[in-house]
Design a protein around this motif. Sequence first.
Motif, short mmCIF file in Angstrom:
data_model
loop_
_atom_site.label_atom_id
_atom_site.label_comp_id
_atom_site.label_asym_id
_atom_site.label_seq_id
_atom_site.Cartn_x
_atom_site.Cartn_y
_atom_site.Cartn_z
N SER A 65 -5.07 5.87 74.40
CA SER A 65 -3.95 6.65 74.91
C SER A 65 -3.76 7.94 74.13
N ASP A 98 -4.69 -5.29 79.16
CA ASP A 98 -6.10 -5.58 78.96
C ASP A 98 -6.39 -5.88 77.49
N THR A 99 -5.80 -5.11 76.59
CA THR A 99 -6.01 -5.32 75.16
C THR A 99 -5.52 -6.70 74.73
N TRP A 128 5.47 -2.74 75.67
CA TRP A 128 5.28 -1.46 76.37
C TRP A 128 6.45 -0.53 76.10
N ASP A 137 -5.61 0.00 72.79
CA ASP A 137 -4.82 0.71 73.79
C ASP A 137 -4.21 1.98 73.21
N ARG A 179 -3.64 -0.71 80.03
CA ARG A 179 -4.45 -0.78 78.81
C ARG A 179 -3.88 -1.83 77.85
N LEU A 180 -2.57 -1.86 77.73
CA LEU A 180 -1.94 -2.84 76.83
C LEU A 180 -2.22 -4.25 77.32
N ARG A 196 -0.98 3.20 80.69
CA ARG A 196 -0.83 2.63 79.34
C ARG A 196 -0.47 1.15 79.39
#
Length: 344
Positions: free
Chosen positions: A290, A210-211, A44, A286, A207-208, A204
């Motif tokens: 984004s 989850d990815t 991240w 992700d 999303r990361l 973000r």
Amino acid sequence: MNRPLPPLCALAWTPDLVSALADASGAIGRLDARISATALAPAWRLRASWNGYAKALSLQHLEIEEIDIISWRCGLQLAGRPRLETADAPFSALEPWRDRLAEKEGRHWREDLPFSFDLPAGWDKAPALARALALLDDWARRDRTITPWLAFPVVLRRMGLSQRALPCLVTGDPGQRFVQGDRPALLKRLLKQLRRSAEDGLTRLERLEDTVQRGAATIAAQHRPGKLADLGRLALTRPCVAARSLALQLDLTVSGAGKLLERATRLGLLVEISGRGTWRSYVTPDIAVSLGLVAPTRGRPGLVPAPSPMLDSVLAAFDAEMAEFDARIAGLGGPDPAGSTINN
């Protein structure tokens, strides 16, 4: 003779400013708490540094977007993106800044200031976030380079507003170069920027996570995963890939790398963004969402797969690769962005 305008930490706290301060402080606190707890903090922070650096370039009136920074960092020239034609080296401050973001705790916010900072009126009674913005405001008038904007996340950490430097919290206003205008309105804009940046940073991160979770579960379910796991680890640090560059990194032929990328795309591990039949470019889901390269999924999200044991090995390998990369860069004295070559 015009009277000097008051510093941002000496303004009267109206209900609107108090509400904006509370919202910004709460958003920063939530993001900081999540980053302190997630196993994906290194990935991240890498992505957030690209986002924050793009904001700083924008404040310097340079028309370079986040996707340009990512493609440069990954060594690719994306289809449809113009080549960067600049007289200077716009990325020269990126790696030194990332080194500062990773500094150890314990440094006072006054350390490394390139000027003598006299505490302005209202400093002692002002909230910490208002103090940080007052320092940024003064610094931006003294220094017309990108440095003040990039320094702000470090200042926030040193003032105790976050446990770690959060690169996405680069903020500012071009009008700060000149002491003019409505100061309460400026402070309110800056506080709103910080709230939006912190909320976007948290989105973000989600999303990361989850990815990575879905990617690990998908790879673990494959009967013959091949080099999908290697691709997944690589995508944590290089989320923008193409067949020609991937072939060198995974010791594959260009044809084999292309087939691997097509398979990863079918499985949802990558998203194609080139729109061309040859030399296709891909990014992780992700990053694609984004940057607005693909539309986000609508409706109720599906269930997140159960954590896979493969995820632990992916994250451990990522940490080891990042440590090796940092040691190598430190030994070389840092990369030379002006001399970098960008190719497919």
